[in-house]
Motif scaffolding. Structure first.
Motif, short mmCIF file in Angstrom:
data_model
loop_
_atom_site.label_atom_id
_atom_site.label_comp_id
_atom_site.label_asym_id
_atom_site.label_seq_id
_atom_site.Cartn_x
_atom_site.Cartn_y
_atom_site.Cartn_z
N LYS A 118 -13.83 -18.29 7.44
CA LYS A 118 -13.98 -17.82 8.83
C LYS A 118 -13.37 -18.80 9.83
CE LYS A 118 -18.40 -17.43 8.12
NZ LYS A 118 -19.86 -17.18 8.34
N ASP A 119 -13.55 -20.10 9.58
CA ASP A 119 -13.02 -21.10 10.52
C ASP A 119 -11.50 -21.11 10.57
OD1 ASP A 119 -15.50 -21.90 11.30
OD2 ASP A 119 -15.56 -23.72 10.07
N SER A 120 -10.87 -20.61 9.52
CA SER A 120 -9.40 -20.61 9.50
C SER A 120 -8.82 -19.82 10.67
CB SER A 120 -8.89 -20.02 8.18
OG SER A 120 -9.29 -18.67 8.03
N SER A 121 -9.61 -18.94 11.26
CA SER A 121 -9.13 -18.15 12.41
C SER A 121 -8.92 -19.01 13.65
CB SER A 121 -10.12 -17.03 12.73
OG SER A 121 -11.38 -17.56 13.13
N LEU A 122 -9.46 -20.24 13.65
CA LEU A 122 -9.34 -21.11 14.82
C LEU A 122 -7.92 -21.63 15.04
CD1 LEU A 122 -12.62 -23.24 14.47
CD2 LEU A 122 -12.20 -21.31 16.00
N VAL A 123 -7.05 -21.46 14.05
CA VAL A 123 -5.69 -21.97 14.21
C VAL A 123 -4.90 -21.20 15.27
CG1 VAL A 123 -5.60 -22.81 11.82
CG2 VAL A 123 -4.76 -20.52 12.35
N TYR A 124 -5.48 -20.07 15.71
CA TYR A 124 -4.79 -19.30 16.75
C TYR A 124 -4.62 -20.11 18.03
CZ TYR A 124 -8.86 -18.72 19.75
OH TYR A 124 -9.91 -18.96 20.61
N VAL A 125 -5.50 -21.10 18.23
CA VAL A 125 -5.49 -21.84 19.48
C VAL A 125 -4.20 -22.65 19.67
CG1 VAL A 125 -6.58 -23.98 18.64
CG2 VAL A 125 -6.97 -23.25 20.99
N ILE A 126 -3.51 -22.96 18.58
CA ILE A 126 -2.23 -23.68 18.71
C ILE A 126 -1.05 -22.77 18.38
CG2 ILE A 126 -3.19 -25.98 18.35
CD1 ILE A 126 -2.33 -25.82 15.44
N GLY A 127 -1.32 -21.47 18.39
CA GLY A 127 -0.23 -20.50 18.28
C GLY A 127 0.25 -20.17 16.89
N LEU A 128 -0.53 -20.50 15.87
CA LEU A 128 -0.13 -20.14 14.50
C LEU A 128 -0.35 -18.65 14.27
CD1 LEU A 128 -1.35 -23.04 12.17
CD2 LEU A 128 0.99 -22.34 12.64
N GLY A 129 0.58 -18.02 13.57
CA GLY A 129 0.50 -16.59 13.33
C GLY A 129 -0.39 -16.24 12.16
#
Length: 214
Positions: A155-166
């Motif tokens: 679930k935490d892997s979704s936090l990478v959106y904050v630096i623009g990862l697709g």
């Protein structure tokens, strides 16, 4: 149904990024957590103090803040500039290693002193004692706790959106904003549930095997 099939390829591309972060984090954080757990029990005061401070900081601050700090903060401070993916993976490894370290430390502390004394009588070194006697027992003890952290990691892997990862979440967010519909979010939620179900199934099978060979 046609719309779901239309957006599915973009979601699957995002899923590749999510799985990449997940797998690399596990590969890096579990062994690092084991090493840190040993350092937390070290007789060297300075090493023990530094590791305790590290665990305290990693567990006491939000993972989202850590990701932002590693990617943006280090660059603004002219220390180093990391690519987005590398920054995310490094942050996740450092964060989850702290949690795994506490889990392994608790497992090590639960092993009776007699196990260490018996290994010493057999002439085993400290390394041999930990590798051949202590850690196999600790692995069985901490497996449920490690499994919980693995689920959290999905679930935490979704936090990478904050630096623009697709990643998967970002792909769903783009599709939902573009088409003004909640369907992409529903698909994203379903995919996460499938990932967590698979992780839970693997964990339970590993626990059964460990109990079988006990």
């Amino acid at each position: 149904m046609d719309y779901m099939m239309q957006i599915l390829p973009s979601l699957l591309n995002g899923l590749k990024m999510t799985i990449g972060v997940f797998v690399l984090t596990l590969i890096g954080s579990v062994p690092l957590g084991m090493l840190i757990s040993l350092a937390l029990r070290s007789d060297i005061y300075l090493l023990k103090w530094v590791m305790n401070a590290y665990v305290w900081v990693m567990r006491g601050t939000p993972l989202l803040l850590q990701i932002v700090f590693v990617y943006y903060g280090l660059s603004l401070a002219n220390i180093m500039t990391l690519p987005r993916f590398e920054a995310a993976v490094i942050t996740f490894i450092l964060n989850y290693a702290a949690y795994f370290a506490e889990i392994f430390r608790g497992g090590i502390q639960s092993i009776p002193q007699g196990q260490y004394d018996g290994a010493q009588v057999l002439g085993l070194s400290k390394f041999q004692t930990m590798w051949k006697i202590i850690f196999p027992q600790v692995t069985k003890i901490v497996m449920p706790s490690v499994g919980n952290e693995v689920v959290n990691l999905v679930k935490d892997s979704s936090l990478v959106y904050v630096i623009g990862l697709g990643d998967l979440m970002r792909a769903g967010n783009i599709a939902a904003s573009r088409d003004v519909t909640l369907v992409p979010y529903l698909l994203v939620g379903l995919i996460y549930l499938i990932l967590i179900a698979l992780a839970t199934l693997i964990q339970r099978r590993m626990e059964k095997k460990m109990n079988f060979y006990r």
